[in-house]
Design an enzyme around this catalytic site. Structure first.
Site, short mmCIF file in Angstrom:
data_model
loop_
_atom_site.label_atom_id
_atom_site.label_comp_id
_atom_site.label_asym_id
_atom_site.label_seq_id
_atom_site.Cartn_x
_atom_site.Cartn_y
_atom_site.Cartn_z
N CYS A 2 0.91 -1.20 0.04
CA CYS A 2 0.07 0.09 -0.05
C CYS A 2 0.89 1.51 -0.05
CB CYS A 2 -0.85 0.07 1.13
SG CYS A 2 -1.62 -1.47 1.50
N ARG A 27 4.78 0.82 -5.96
CA ARG A 27 4.64 0.00 -4.88
C ARG A 27 3.80 -1.30 -5.26
NH1 ARG A 27 6.70 2.24 -0.34
NH2 ARG A 27 5.42 1.19 1.02
N TRP A 75 -3.09 -2.55 -1.72
CA TRP A 75 -2.64 -3.80 -2.17
C TRP A 75 -3.34 -4.85 -0.97
CZ3 TRP A 75 0.48 -8.11 -0.64
CH2 TRP A 75 0.62 -8.91 -1.85
N ASN A 99 -1.55 1.23 6.04
CA ASN A 99 -0.61 0.19 5.42
C ASN A 99 0.09 -0.87 6.51
OD1 ASN A 99 1.48 -1.08 3.79
ND2 ASN A 99 3.00 0.65 3.68
N GLY A 100 -0.12 -2.00 5.98
CA GLY A 100 0.50 -3.08 6.96
C GLY A 100 -0.59 -4.23 7.40
N GLU A 480 18.34 -15.17 -11.98
CA GLU A 480 17.77 -13.93 -11.86
C GLU A 480 17.16 -13.61 -13.10
OE1 GLU A 480 16.96 -11.42 -10.05
OE2 GLU A 480 17.17 -9.73 -11.32
N LYS A 484 13.19 -12.66 -13.50
CA LYS A 484 12.97 -11.33 -14.42
C LYS A 484 12.00 -11.34 -15.45
CE LYS A 484 14.07 -8.97 -12.42
NZ LYS A 484 14.43 -8.58 -11.28
N GLU A 487 8.38 -12.87 -14.23
CA GLU A 487 7.57 -11.85 -13.14
C GLU A 487 6.74 -10.89 -14.24
OE1 GLU A 487 9.50 -9.18 -10.40
OE2 GLU A 487 11.35 -9.41 -11.43
N HIS A 503 18.87 -34.79 -14.33
CA HIS A 503 18.48 -35.36 -13.08
C HIS A 503 17.07 -35.59 -13.06
CE1 HIS A 503 22.40 -36.37 -12.14
NE2 HIS A 503 22.78 -35.07 -12.29
N LYS A 604 6.25 -3.72 -4.81
CA LYS A 604 7.46 -3.45 -5.05
C LYS A 604 8.12 -3.55 -3.54
CE LYS A 604 11.51 -1.68 -6.46
NZ LYS A 604 12.09 -2.23 -7.40
C1 F6R Z 1 12.09 -8.84 -8.33
C2 F6R Z 1 12.03 -8.04 -7.35
C3 F6R Z 1 11.96 -8.73 -6.03
C4 F6R Z 1 12.59 -8.11 -5.08
C5 F6R Z 1 12.29 -8.73 -3.48
C6 F6R Z 1 13.14 -8.14 -2.36
O1 F6R Z 1 12.35 -8.09 -9.52
O2 F6R Z 1 12.26 -6.87 -7.31
O3 F6R Z 1 12.17 -10.03 -5.95
O4 F6R Z 1 14.16 -8.40 -5.18
O5 F6R Z 1 11.04 -8.48 -3.12
O6 F6R Z 1 13.02 -6.83 -2.29
P1 F6R Z 1 13.98 -5.64 -1.54
O7 F6R Z 1 15.43 -5.87 -2.26
O8 F6R Z 1 13.24 -4.34 -1.60
O9 F6R Z 1 14.27 -6.50 -0.17
#
Ligand code: F6R
Length: 609
Positions: A2, A27, A75, A99-100, A480, A484, A487, A503, A604
Site C-alpha cells: 500500500c 509499490r 494492495w 498500510n500493514g 535472476e 525477471k 515476473e 536429473h 515493490k
Molecule cells: C524482483 C524483485 C523482488 C525483490 C524482493 C526483495 O524483480 O524486485 O524479488 O528483489 O521483493 O525486495 P528488496 O530488495 O526491496 O528487499
C-alpha cells in the site's frame, strides 16, 4: 504494498494527493481512495482498480475541494479488492488510511462489535478506525491515537484525520514506512519520498511508535505516551528527474539504461585509492579477519544477488558463505555466533522477512551488515553496518539497477575480505578492483545491443514455458534472468544448474522448448556446452548468451547473443550479462502487451510476511 499520502497546506489537496499516489503506484496496488476536508466535512472518494478509475470517479462524483486530507493505494491482504474494502475507512468521527497488517484485528473487531460498532468492510484496517473512535473523547486526538496504538499488534503506517479538526493530519508507524515532508507552510506524509519530492526535498523519518501531527504550524512529533519528540530534518539527495521516466516508455527501461552510471557511482563511493574501502561504515580488516562464517539472507532478486556474492566471496576470500531465503532463515532457528557475519541485501530496506532475519541475527549476537539502496529505510537503520548502494530511486517493480549495485558491493566486499585474510595480495586486490572499474563500459556495450535482445524476446512471445541454464556464476545469473522474465512477461520459466537438468527436468524439453543457455564461464564452458547439446538433441530451441568469439558446433545454437566483455575476469561478467537478461525480459513483457513497470499481483516493497 500500500501507499499512503497526506497533505496540509495551501495547495489543492486532491491534486497533491492524486499526484502523490501516482508516484507511489510502483509499490503495487489494486484500489485507491482519498478523503479531503471540504467545508469542514470529510468527503471520501474511493474505488477498486487503478488510479485512472479513481480519476474517472472524481470526475463523475466531483473532486473534493480543500487543503487537508489523506490518500491511499491498497494492495489487498484482508478482503478482496473492492470499493468497500478500499481505503480510507471511516466511522464518522475518524477517517484513516493504513498500510500493514493488524494481527489482532479479529479480537479487536469482536470487542468493538460488543461496544456497538458495525463494520462495513472485510479489512483489518477498519478495526483501527473504530478503535480510534472508541478512545476519542474530550476532543483529544493524540490521546485516542496513543491508546489505540498500544492495543495494536502487527505492522502499520497510518494516516488519520478527525472530523473535529479540519486543519490537522495525524500519522503514526510501526514496521511500515512513513516519511514526513516538510515544506514552506505545508506538510506531507507519504510512504516514500517521491510522493512529495516535487514540493519539498526536506523530510523527517518517523520511527516506530512515533506519531506526527501536521497543522498550520508545521509538523510536531510525539512518542507513545504523547510526549514531544525532537526530530532531525534531512534533505533528499534524489531529484525529481530521477523519479521520472525522462523520455523512456517505461521506468524499467530507464533503470536498465542507468546501470553504467549507478554502478560507477557505487564503485566510487566504496573505493579509495583504487581499492575497496569500508572503513567509513566501520567494517575494518581486523573485523573481517575475525569472521568465521558468512550468511547472506534476502528475498527475490536481492537473494539472487547474494548468490553472486557467495560465489565471489568463496572464490577469492575462501570463507564459507551460506545464502538463505530470508523467509526461511527467520524461522529455521539458525545456529549463529559472534564470529558470524550476516549480510542482508535489500533494495527497499523495508522487506518484512529480510528485516526479521536481520533482527534475529542481531539477537543471536552475529555481526550484521546491510546492503541497502534506501538509506532512510528500517533495515539500513537497524543493521550494525550499512553499505548504501547508489542506484537512486528504483520505481519499476522488477528490480534491475538495484541488483547490479548490490553485486558491485558484494564483489568489493569479497576483494577486501580476501585481502584482509591474506588470501590475495594488495596488488591483486588493486587489479581486481580496476577490472571492476571496467564494468560500466562493458554494461554500456551490452545495452547498445538492445535490438538483439528485443529480437531474442520476439522468439519467446508465443512460448508457454522455457528454461535458463548455466554453471557457476552463470547459474546464479540464470536464477535472476528467469525470475525477471517470468515476473513481467508471465511466461513460465525455470532456472537450472546446467548439470542438473538431466536429473529429471530434461523430460520437460520438447520440440522448440526455448532454453536460454548462459555460457560465459570459460573454465567450465565445455561442460555447459555439453549440457546445451543434450537439450538441443531433444529438440530445444537454444538461445546462447556468451562471450564474444565463443564457438559452438554447427547447428547446436539457434540464436547467439555474443557480448563484448573486454578484458573482464569471468567472475565479473554477471554485471554486463544481467543487462541482456533484463532487456530480454523487458521486451518479452512489452511484446506480449504487458506493463513491465506494474506486473500483476506484485508489489515493490513487500512489507508483509
Ligand atoms: C524482483 C524483485 C523482488 C525483490 C524482493 C526483495 O524483480 O524486485 O524479488 O528483489 O521483493 O525486495 P528488496 O530488495 O526491496 O528487499
Amino acid at each position: 504494498m500500500c501507499g499512503i499520502v497526506g497533505y496540509l497546506g495551501a495547495r489543492d489537496c486532491t491534486e497533491v494527493l492524486m499526484d502523490g499516489l501516482e508516484k507511489l503506484e510502483y509499490r503495487g496496488y489494486d484500489s485507491a481512495g482519498i478523503a479531503v476536508f471540504e467545508n469542514n466535512e470529510i468527503k471520501t472518494v474511493k474505488t477498486r482498480g487503478k488510479l485512472s478509475q479513481m480519476k474517472n470517479k472524481l470526475e463523475t462524483e466531483g473532486k473534493p475541494v480543500g487543503h487537508c486530507g489523506i490518500g491511499h493505494t491498497r494492495w489487498a491482504t484482508h478482503g478482496e479488492p473492492s470499493d468497500v474494502n478500499s481505503h480510507p475507512h471511516s466511522n464518522g468521527r475518524v477517517t484513516i488510511v493504513h498500510n500493514g497488517i493488524i494481527e489482532n484485528y479479529a479480537e479487536l473487531k469482536e470487542f468493538l462489535t460488543e461496544q456497538g460498532y458495525t463494520f462495513l468492510s472485510q479489512t483489518d484496517s477498519e478495526a483501527v478506525a473504530c478503535l480510534l473512535d472508541y478512545y476519542y473523547s474530550e476532543r483529544n486526538p493524540l490521546h485516542a491515537i496513543t491508546e489505540t496504538l498500544k492495543e495494536l499488534r502487527g505492522s502499520y503506517a497510518l494516516g488519520i484525520i478527525f472530523k473535529d479538526f479540519p486543519e490537522r493530519v495525524y500519522a503514526a508507524r510501526r514496521g511500515s514506512p512513513l516519511i514526513v515532508g516538510v515544506g514552506d507552510g505545508e506538510s506531507f506524509i507519504a510512504s516514500d519520498i517521491p510522493a512529495f519530492l516535487k514540493y519539498t526535498k526536506d523530510y523527517v523519518l518517523l520511527d516506530d511508535d512515533e506519531i506526527v501531527r501536521l497543522d498550520k504550524d508545521g509538523a510536531k512529533f510525539f512518542d507513545l505516551h504523547g510526549l514531544p519528540v525532537k526530530k532531525e530534518t534531512q534533505t533528499a539527495e534524489w531529484d525529481v528527474e530521477q523519479a521520472q521516466k525522462c523520455g523512456f516508455p517505461h521506468y524499467m527501461l530507464k533503470e536498465i539504461h542507468e546501470q553504467p552510471e549507478v554502478v560507477q557511482k557505487t564503485l566510487d563511493s566504496l573505493t579509495s585509492e583504487g581499492v575497496p574501502d569500508f572503513s567509513e561504515i566501520g567494517l575494518t580488516d581486523e573485523m573481517l579477519r575475525g569472521v568465521g562464517r558468512v550468511f547472506i539472507t534476502a528475498c527475490g532478486t536481492a537473494m539472487y544477488a547474494g548468490i553472486v556474492g557467495k560465489y565471489a566471496i568463496e572464490k577469492v576470500a575462501r570463507v564459507p558463505v551460506a545464502v538463505e531465503i530470508a523467509s526461511e532463515f527467520r524461522y529455521m532457528n539458525p545456529i549463529l555466533n559472534a564470529e558470524d557475519l550476516v549480510i542482508v541485501v535489500s533494495q527497499s530496506g523495508e522487506t518484512a522477512d529480510t528485516k526479521a532475519a536481520l533482527e534475529l541475527a542481531k539477537s543471536r549476537g552475529a555481526k550484521t551488515l546491510a546492503v541497502v539502496n534506501v538509506k532512510y529505510s528500517a533495515i539500513a537503520r537497524l543493521a550494525d553496518m550499512c553499505v548504501n548502494t547508489l542506484a537512486g530511486p528504483e520505481i519499476a517493480v522488477a528490480s534491475t539497477k538495484a541488483y547490479s549495485v548490490q553485486i558491485v558491493s558484494l564483489y568489493l566486499l569479497a576483494f577486501r575480505f580476501a585481502y584482509a585474510r591474506g588470501a590475495i595480495s594488495e596488488s591483486e586486490m588493486k587489479r581486481l578492483t580496476s577490472l571492476l572499474e571496467q564494468t560500466p563500459q562493458a554494461i554500456s556495450r551490452v545495452i547498445e545491443r538492445s535490438d538483439e535482445c528485443q529480437f531474442a524476446a520476439s522468439q519467446l512471445i508465443n512460448t508457454e514455458t522455457l528454461f535458463f541454464i548455466g554453471r557457476g556464476f552463470d547459474y546464479a545469473l540464470s536464477l535472476e534472468g528467469s525470475l525477471k522474465l517470468k515476473e513481467i512477461s508471465y511466461i513460465h520459466s525455470e532456472a537450472y544448474a546446467a548439470g542438473e537438468l538431466k536429473h529429471g527436468t530434461i523430460s520437460l524439453i520438447e520440440q522448440n522448448t526455448p532454453v536460454i543457455t548462459i555460457a560465459t564461464q570459460r573454465h567450465i564452458l565445455e561442460k555447459t556446452i555439453s549440457n546445451m547439446e543434450e537439450v538441443k538433441a531433444r529438440g530445444a530451441y537454444i538461445i546462447a548468451i556468451c562471450r564474444k568469439g565463443t564457438m559452438f558446433a554447427e547447428g547446436s545454437v539457434d540464436l547467439k547473443l555474443e557480448l563484448d566483455f573486454g578484458d573482464l575476469d569471468d567472475m565479473l561478467v554477471p554485471l554486463p550479462t544481467v543487462c541482456a537478461l533484463q532487456l530480454i525480459a523487458y521486451y518479452s513483457s512489452v511484446l506480449r502487451g504487458n506493463d513491465p513497470d506494474k506486473p500483476r499481483n506484485l508489489a515493490k516493497s513487500v512489507t508483509t510476511e
